[in-house]
Design an enzyme around this catalytic site. Structure first.
Site, PDB file in Angstrom:
ATOM      1  N   GLY A 159       0.763  -1.247   0.000  1.00  0.00           N
ATOM      2  CA  GLY A 159       0.000   0.000   0.000  1.00  0.00           C
ATOM      3  C   GLY A 159       0.789   1.291   0.000  1.00  0.00           C
TER       4      GLY A 159
ATOM      5  N   ASP B 180      -4.339   1.761  11.043  1.00  0.00           N
ATOM      6  CA  ASP B 180      -5.696   1.326  11.341  1.00  0.00           C
ATOM      7  C   ASP B 180      -5.698   0.892  12.819  1.00  0.00           C
ATOM      8  OD1 ASP B 180      -8.338   0.587  10.659  1.00  0.00           O
ATOM      9  OD2 ASP B 180      -7.746  -1.452  10.229  1.00  0.00           O
TER      10      ASP B 180
ATOM     11  N   THR C 137       0.425  -3.336  12.888  1.00  0.00           N
ATOM     12  CA  THR C 137       1.527  -3.473  11.924  1.00  0.00           C
ATOM     13  C   THR C 137       2.695  -2.567  12.293  1.00  0.00           C
ATOM     14  OG1 THR C 137      -0.112  -3.905  10.199  1.00  0.00           O
ATOM     15  CG2 THR C 137       2.119  -3.381   9.470  1.00  0.00           C
TER      16      THR C 137
ATOM     17  N   LYS D 247      -6.746   6.279  10.937  1.00  0.00           N
ATOM     18  CA  LYS D 247      -8.153   6.175  11.349  1.00  0.00           C
ATOM     19  C   LYS D 247      -8.178   6.121  12.869  1.00  0.00           C
ATOM     20  CE  LYS D 247      -9.768   3.191   7.520  1.00  0.00           C
ATOM     21  NZ  LYS D 247     -10.110   1.783   7.205  1.00  0.00           N
TER      22      LYS D 247
HETATM   23  P1  XMP Z   1      -3.094  -2.069  11.125  1.00  0.00           P
HETATM   24  O1  XMP Z   1      -4.474  -2.490  11.550  1.00  0.00           O
HETATM   25  O2  XMP Z   1      -2.066  -3.056  11.515  1.00  0.00           O
HETATM   26  O3  XMP Z   1      -3.190  -2.201   9.592  1.00  0.00           O
HETATM   27  O4  XMP Z   1      -2.797  -0.662  11.539  1.00  0.00           O
HETATM   28  C1  XMP Z   1      -2.720  -1.340   8.685  1.00  0.00           C
HETATM   29  C2  XMP Z   1      -2.953  -1.983   7.351  1.00  0.00           C
HETATM   30  O5  XMP Z   1      -4.356  -2.263   7.153  1.00  0.00           O
HETATM   31  C3  XMP Z   1      -4.713  -2.027   5.822  1.00  0.00           C
HETATM   32  N1  XMP Z   1      -5.856  -1.088   5.802  1.00  0.00           N
HETATM   33  C4  XMP Z   1      -6.443  -0.597   4.713  1.00  0.00           C
HETATM   34  N2  XMP Z   1      -6.190  -0.795   3.407  1.00  0.00           N
HETATM   35  N3  XMP Z   1      -8.001   0.640   2.840  1.00  0.00           N
HETATM   36  C5  XMP Z   1      -6.979  -0.170   2.477  1.00  0.00           C
HETATM   37  O6  XMP Z   1      -6.762  -0.331   1.294  1.00  0.00           O
HETATM   38  C6  XMP Z   1      -8.316   0.883   4.128  1.00  0.00           C
HETATM   39  O7  XMP Z   1      -9.265   1.626   4.426  1.00  0.00           O
HETATM   40  C7  XMP Z   1      -7.489   0.217   5.112  1.00  0.00           C
HETATM   41  N4  XMP Z   1      -7.527   0.216   6.478  1.00  0.00           N
HETATM   42  C8  XMP Z   1      -6.509  -0.610   6.841  1.00  0.00           C
HETATM   43  C9  XMP Z   1      -3.504  -1.458   5.155  1.00  0.00           C
HETATM   44  O8  XMP Z   1      -2.905  -2.493   4.429  1.00  0.00           O
HETATM   45  C10 XMP Z   1      -2.581  -1.033   6.271  1.00  0.00           C
HETATM   46  O9  XMP Z   1      -1.241  -1.198   5.920  1.00  0.00           O
HETATM   47 MG    MG Z   2      -0.510  -1.737   4.141  1.00  0.00          MG
END
Ligand code: XMP
Ligand code: MG
Length: 191
Positions: free
Chosen positions: A56, A115, A119, A143
């Site tokens: 991403g 998110d 990660t 977010k």
């Molecule tokens: P965490 O939950 O570990 O995840 O913070 C981060 C990863 O979750 C994916 N992610 C998204 N990908 N649209 C996307 O295309 C979204 O709205 C979204 N929300 C989370 C993303 O891969 C990020 O690296």
């Molecule tokens: Mg990602």
């Protein structure tokens, strides 16, 4: 930080609800973040290692690094945080490691979106354990409503609501990554 603008988009992409952040606004913000990074790392004596989290971050990283005037190298890492189900588990798995040896280097992790935070939390801890001089983070989007663990974010592009977004590197089922703007998907906001 600029306010998020909402723009109606033509019906040629019926799966998209609306444009959340248009291309010009993204570019202006990336320039601002690059300027901050240029200031903060002005005195480094060896190249800053930018680590893009695949997939991403690839477009954000490409735009950001071309605005950097501090010496830097580009590297990538791939992780997966989603077990077998569709919800984030917090179980982060390393799929592909970096090429650079990070010991004694300043590292900046470049992510598309924060998110839950699992990660980036995993990556920051992992990189600190490698004997880096410093580890900082930049995300294009975050977010806040979704955070499960605290992560120190150094450079944040935009704060967005809890909706599934695509474009500028972000996908839904590998689609929409190359849209020049960030759009909200119409379909459910699950992973
Ligand atoms: P965490 O939950 O570990 O995840 O913070 C981060 C990863 O979750 C994916 N992610 C998204 N990908 N649209 C996307 O295309 C979204 O709205 C979204 N929300 C989370 C993303 O891969 C990020 O690296
Ligand atoms: Mg990602």
């Amino acid at each position: 930080m600029e306010a998020i603008r909402s723009i109606a988009i033509p019906p040629l992409t019926p799966d998209l609800e609306r444009v959340l952040i248009d291309a010009d606004t993204i570019q202006r913000r990336v320039t601002e973040l690059a300027n901050q990074i240029n200031n903060d790392y002005a005195n480094i004596t060896e190249p800053l290692i930018l680590v893009g989290v695949l997939k991403g971050s690839f477009i954000y990283l490409a735009d950001l690094c071309r605005k950097l005037t501090v010496p830097h190298v580009v590297d990538f890492i791939a992780v997966s945080s989603y077990g077998k189900g569709s919800e984030t588990t917090g179980n982060v798995r390393l799929l592909m490691d970096t090429r650079e040896n990070m010991e004694n280097h300043h590292v900046l992790i470049v992510e598309d979106i924060l998110d839950t935070g699992y990660t980036l939390d995993y990556l920051v801890r992992n990189f600190i354990a490698r004997g880096t001089k410093s580890v900082n983070t930049t995300v294009l989007l975050e977010k806040p409503d979704r955070h499960k663990v605290h992560v120190d974010l150094k450079y944040v592009g935009f704060t967005i609501p809890d909706v599934w977004v695509v474009g500028f590197g972000l996908d839904y089922g590998e689609q929409y990554r190359t849209l020049p703007y960030i759009a909200e998907m119409k379909i459910p906001k699950k992973k």
